[in-house]
Enzyme design. Structure first.
Site, PDB file in Angstrom:
ATOM      1  N   HIS A   1       6.986  -3.188   9.626  1.00  0.00           N
ATOM      2  CA  HIS A   1       7.199  -1.902   8.952  1.00  0.00           C
ATOM      3  C   HIS A   1       6.239  -0.871   9.511  1.00  0.00           C
ATOM      4  O   HIS A   1       5.177  -1.199  10.060  1.00  0.00           O
ATOM      5  CB  HIS A   1       7.014  -2.030   7.435  1.00  0.00           C
ATOM      6  CG  HIS A   1       5.586  -2.218   6.996  1.00  0.00           C
ATOM      7  ND1 HIS A   1       4.742  -1.159   6.751  1.00  0.00           N
ATOM      8  CD2 HIS A   1       4.851  -3.337   6.767  1.00  0.00           C
ATOM      9  CE1 HIS A   1       3.551  -1.618   6.380  1.00  0.00           C
ATOM     10  NE2 HIS A   1       3.598  -2.947   6.387  1.00  0.00           N
ATOM     11  N   CYS A   2       6.645   0.401   9.425  1.00  0.00           N
ATOM     12  CA  CYS A   2       5.746   1.503   9.756  1.00  0.00           C
ATOM     13  C   CYS A   2       5.409   2.209   8.454  1.00  0.00           C
ATOM     14  O   CYS A   2       5.429   1.599   7.391  1.00  0.00           O
ATOM     15  CB  CYS A   2       6.388   2.436  10.785  1.00  0.00           C
ATOM     16  SG  CYS A   2       7.941   3.169  10.242  1.00  0.00           S
ATOM     17  N   ALA A   3       5.120   3.486   8.506  1.00  0.00           N
ATOM     18  CA  ALA A   3       4.679   4.187   7.302  1.00  0.00           C
ATOM     19  C   ALA A   3       5.786   4.297   6.257  1.00  0.00           C
ATOM     20  O   ALA A   3       5.520   4.315   5.062  1.00  0.00           O
ATOM     21  CB  ALA A   3       4.173   5.583   7.671  1.00  0.00           C
ATOM     22  N   THR A   4       7.038   4.359   6.701  1.00  0.00           N
ATOM     23  CA  THR A   4       8.128   4.625   5.761  1.00  0.00           C
ATOM     24  C   THR A   4       9.308   3.675   5.902  1.00  0.00           C
ATOM     25  O   THR A   4      10.164   3.636   5.032  1.00  0.00           O
ATOM     26  CB  THR A   4       8.659   6.061   5.963  1.00  0.00           C
ATOM     27  OG1 THR A   4       9.130   6.190   7.320  1.00  0.00           O
ATOM     28  CG2 THR A   4       7.574   7.087   5.705  1.00  0.00           C
ATOM     29  N   ARG A   5       9.376   2.906   7.004  1.00  0.00           N
ATOM     30  CA  ARG A   5      10.597   2.170   7.302  1.00  0.00           C
ATOM     31  C   ARG A   5      10.334   0.678   7.477  1.00  0.00           C
ATOM     32  O   ARG A   5       9.377   0.279   8.124  1.00  0.00           O
ATOM     33  CB  ARG A   5      11.250   2.703   8.589  1.00  0.00           C
ATOM     34  CG  ARG A   5      11.420   4.196   8.600  1.00  0.00           C
ATOM     35  CD  ARG A   5      11.794   4.711   9.969  1.00  0.00           C
ATOM     36  NE  ARG A   5      11.560   6.152  10.066  1.00  0.00           N
ATOM     37  CZ  ARG A   5      11.782   6.874  11.151  1.00  0.00           C
ATOM     38  NH1 ARG A   5      12.234   6.307  12.235  1.00  0.00           N
ATOM     39  NH2 ARG A   5      11.534   8.166  11.154  1.00  0.00           N
TER      40      ARG A   5
END
Length: 653
Positions: free
Chosen positions: A31-35
Site C-alpha cells: 500500500h501507499c498513502a491512499t491505495r
C-alpha cells in the site's frame, strides 16, 4: 484496532480476496498513502466493477500491472494489514511489489511496456509534429496558398516547425529512454545531441550518395561519421545503455569527484558504443529489413504485398521506414511507378481504423476520446506515430487489428494494380500522387475505405478478448460507486451546511510556490477529487510546513506523505510529488512522528526538489481534505503565487 473495526476490515478483506479471483490469484500486497496495491496472476479474474462497491472503497483502477484500490490515508494501512493476515502473506514494499509485477510479465510484454512508456512521455511533441505535417501537406497542394506571399510564408513556417520536431525525434527518444530506465534525463539529451550533430554527414544525404562521408579507423575497425537522423531504434538502444552507464558510474565514482567524472565517463563510453557497435547494428538492421520487404513484394505476388502492408507500420515503430524514401526514388527512376506508396498508405489508414475500433469499445472514457480523435486526424494526413505510440501499441490489441487491416489493404492494392507517380505523401493528400491509369483514383479510395473498415473490425473483435486493457480500468479510477462508508469517512469537501455555527478554520500555505486547484494536478486520483477536495502548490523550495494547528496521524514509511488532523477535527493528507512513492524515501527527510502535536508553521519534512525532478517526477505538493469535519465545507482562495503562512483556504460550517 477495536473489535468492530477489525470485523469490518475482515469482511472487506474477504470480499476483496473473492472478487480479486481468490487467494491463489493474489501474488503480492502493498500500500501507499491512499491505495491498496495488488499484483494478480490474472487480471481478468478480478471483478473490477464489483470491487468498486466493496465497503469503504473509493475507486479502483489497474496501472503498471497492479490492481490499485483507493481507500484513503490511514484507512488503507489497516485494511492492508488485515488482508495480508487473512491471506497469510507478508505485506511487501512498493519496490518489491513492482518487481513482482514485472516478473509476472513475459519478456515480450516487458519489452512492449517499456517501449510504450518511452513514447508516451514524448507523445505531445509527436502529436504536434504530426498535425503540423498534415497541415503543411494540405497547404502545399493549394495553388492559392502558394501564390499568396503571406500564406506561403505561414505555410513555410509550419513546414519548418513540423520538420524540426521529427528531425530531432531521435533526441527526444534518447531522452525519454534514459529517463524510463532510471538514468538522468539530461544524459539522454546529451547523447541525442551527439547523434544529430552537424559534424556528422546527414543520414539521408549519405544514403543517396550526395555527400562525402568521412571514415575513421579505431582499433582497426572502420567508423563512418554519419548522423542518426530517423534512427529511432538506435536511439532506443543507446538510451538504455546510457541509462545503465549513468546509474553504474553514479554508484561507483567517489562522491568527491562524482559531479565531474560520472557524466564524463557516461558520455564518453556511450559515444564510443554508439559509433562502434550500436549505430552499425541499427543501420544493418534497417538495410536488412528493407531488402527483405522489397524482395517479398517483387517475388511473392499478392502474399508479398499483404505481408509488406501488414508489417510496414511495425517498421515505423523503429523509425527504419525513413530508408524507404531512397527505394521509392529508385523505383520511380527505373519504372516510372511507385508501388510502395499505396501499400504504406493503406497500412497507415488501417491503423487509423484500429484507433476507431478501440474508441468504439471505450466511448464512455474521456481519456480514450482525448487520445483517439487527434490521433485519427493525424492518420488522415499520413502520420501514424500518435496513433501507434499513443493508442495502438499502448493497448496492444489495436496494433494487431491495424496490421491485419493493412494486410487486407495490400491485397486490394495488388489486384487493382495501384501505384503512385511520386512519394512523400499518403492517405488523403496522397490521392494526388495516385497513378490515374485503370481508374487509379477510384481504386485508391476503395482500397483505403476497405483498409479502414478492416482495421476497425479486426481491432474491435480482437479487443473483446482484451477487456483488461480498457483505459477505464487501466488508467482511470472508477466513478459512480455506491457510498457505503460512514459519514465521516465518505463526506466530501463539497458538502455544506449553513455557515455560522462555528468559526472558520484557516488553512495556510504549507510551502512557497504557485498555488493551484487540485483539479490541475497531473494525477487522476487527486484531480478527480476521489479522495476529496484539495489544493496544491508547485513548490519553489523543498520544505513542507504545518498548514494549521494539528496532530500527526500518519507518516508514510516512504516519507513522501503525512496524514494530519486539525483542531477542528478535519483529516488532511499532504502528499509531495506524483508517484514519488516509487523513490522509497530517497530525497525525503521527515521531522515529525505519529501522534506529535504541531503548531501552524512547524516544519514537517524536507525534500530535495531538484533531484526528485531530475528523476522525472512531478514535484507538485498536494493537500487533500480527506475527512472534513462533519457538516463543513472548504472554501479556497484565488490561485496565485504564495509564501509559507499565507491563507489558501478555510474550513467553514
Amino acid at each position: 484496532m477495536d473489535a468492530d473495526k477489525r470485523k469490518r476490515y475482515e469482511n472487506i478483506a474477504s470480499e476483496l480476496t473473492r472478487l480479486a479471483g481468490g487467494r491463489n490469484n493474489i501474488l503480492g500486497i502493498a500500500h501507499c498513502a491512499t491505495r491498496l496495491r495488488l499484483v494478480l496472476e490474472d487480471n481478468d479474474k478480478a471483478d473490477i466493477r464489483a470491487i468498486e462497491d466493496v465497503d469503504l472503497v473509493k475507486g479502483v483502477f489497474v496501472a503498471g500491472d497492479q490492481l490499485q484500490i483507493i481507500f484513503g490515508a490511514g484507512l488503507v494501512n489497516d485494511v492492508c494489514q488485515v488482508l495480508a493476515e487473512s491471506l497469510h502473506m507478508d505485506s511487501m514494499s512498493l519496490g518489491d511489489l513492482k518487481t513482482k509485477a514485472n516478473k509476472r510479465m513475459n519478456p515480450l510484454q516487458r519489452a512492449v511496456k517499456a517501449l510504450s512508456d518511452v513514447f508516451i512521455e514524448i507523445m505531445p511533441g509527436i502529436l504536434a509534429a504530426a498535425l503540423l505535417t498534415g497541415l503543411s501537406s494540405v497547404l502545399g497542394n493549394i495553388e492559392f496558398v502558394q501564390n499568396n506571399e503571406t500564406l506561403y510564408g505561414l505555410s513555410r513556417l509550419i513546414n519548418i516547425s513540423s520538420g524540426a520536431i521529427f528531425g530531432f525525434l531521435p533526441l527526444c527518444v534518447a531522452y525519454s529512454t534514459v529517463k524510463r530506465f532510471g538514468g538522468r534525463p539530461i544524459m539522454g539529451i546529451v547523447i541525442g545531441c551527439i547523434m544529430l550533430t552537424n559534424s556528422l554527414a546527414d543520414a539521408g544525404a549519405a544514403a543517396q550518395g550526395t555527400v562525402e562521408v568521412t571514415t575513421l579507423h579505431i582499433l582497426g575497425l572502420p567508423v563512418d561519421l554519419i548522423g542518426f537522423q530517423g534512427g529511432i531504434i538506435v536511439a532506443l538502444l543507446i538510451g538504455v545503455v546510457t541509462a545503465k552507464l549513468d546509474i553504474f558510474f553514479e554508484k561507483k565514482v567517489p562522491e568527491v569527484i562524482r559531479l565531474l567524472v560520472s557524466p564524463l565517463l557516461t558520455t564518453l563510453v556511450s559515444s564510443f558504443l554508439l559509433f562502434m557497435i550500436i549505430g552499425p547494428v541499427g543501420r544493418g538492421l534497417a538495410n536488412g529489413i528493407t531488402a527483405v520487404l522489397v524482395w517479398m513484394t517483387q517475388h511473392l505476388g499478392v502474399i508479398g504485398y499483404a505481408v509488406f502492408s501488414g508489417v510496414q507500420q511495425l517498421i515505423v515503430i523503429t523509425g527504419l521506414h525513413h530508408v524507404f524514401g531512397a527505394i521509392e526514388s529508385q523505383l520511380l527512376v527505373d519504372t516510372g511507378r511507385n508501388f510502395l506508396n499505396p501499400l504504406m498508405s493503406v497500412a497507415i489508414i488501417a491503423q487509423g481504423g484500429a484507433v476507431l475500433g478501440y474508441l468504439a469499445r471505450n466511448m464512455k472514457d474521456a481519456k480514450a476520446k482525448e487520445l483517439c480523435i487527434p490521433s485519427f486526424i493525424s492518420v488522415l494526413f499520413g502520420i501514424t506515430e500518435p496513433a501507434l505510440f499513443g493508442v495502438n501499441l499502448r493497448y496492444r490489441y489495436p496494433i494487431i487489428g491495424g496490421c491485419l487491416g493493412g494486410a487486407v489493404g495490400g491485397i486490394i492494392v495488388y489486384f487493382t494494380d495501384l501505384a503512385a507517380l511520386g512519394f512523400g505523401t499518403t492517405v488523403v493528400p496522397g490521392i494526388a500522387l495516385a497513378d490515374p491509369v485503370n481508374n487509379g483514383y477510384v481504386n485508391y479510395i476503395i482500397a483505403h475505405v476497405i483498409s479502414l473498415a478492416a482495421g476497425f473490425i479486426f481491432a474491435f473483435l480482437i479487443g473483446i478478448g482484451f477487456d483488461r486493457m480498457k483505459p477505464a480500468e487501466a488508467s482511470h479510477p472508477a466513478a459512480g460507486k455506491s457510498q457505503s462508508a460512514p459519514a465521516a469517512e465518505q463526506l466530501k469537501a463539497e458538502s455544506s451546511v449553513p455557515a455560522g455555527e462555528a468559526a472558520p478554520e484557516e488553512i495556510r500555505a504549507f510551502t512557497s510556490g504557485a498555488f493551484i486547484g487540485i483539479e490541475k494536478v497531473k494525477d487522476p486520483t487527486f484531480a478527480q477529487k476521489i479522495l476529496g477536495d484539495g489544493v496544491a502548490i508547485e513548490p519553489s523550495e523543498g520544505k513542507i510546513y504545518a498548514p494549521a494547528d494539528c496532530t500527526v496521524e500518519m507518516v508514510m514509511d516512504t516519507k513522501h506523505a503525512v496524514g494530519l488532523r486539525t483542531k477542528g477535527g478535519s483529516g488532511i493528507l499532504i502528499h509531495v510529488g506524483i508517484d514519488t512513492v516509487n523513490l522509497q524515501g530517497k530525497y525525503f527527510q521527515v521531522h515529525v512522528s505519529d501522534g506529535q502535536a504541531l503548531k501552524k508553521g512547524d516544519l514537517i519534512l524536507e525534500f530535495e526538489k531538484d533531484r526528485i525532478a531530475a528523476e522525472g517526477y512531478d514535484t507538485a505538493a498536494c493537500l487533500i481534505f480527506t475527512e472534513p469535519a462533519e457538516g463543513s465545507h472548504v472554501v479556497r482562495e484565488a490561485e496565485r503565487n504564495v509564501t509559507v503562512g499565507e491563507k489558501i483556504a478555510e474550513i467553514t460550517r
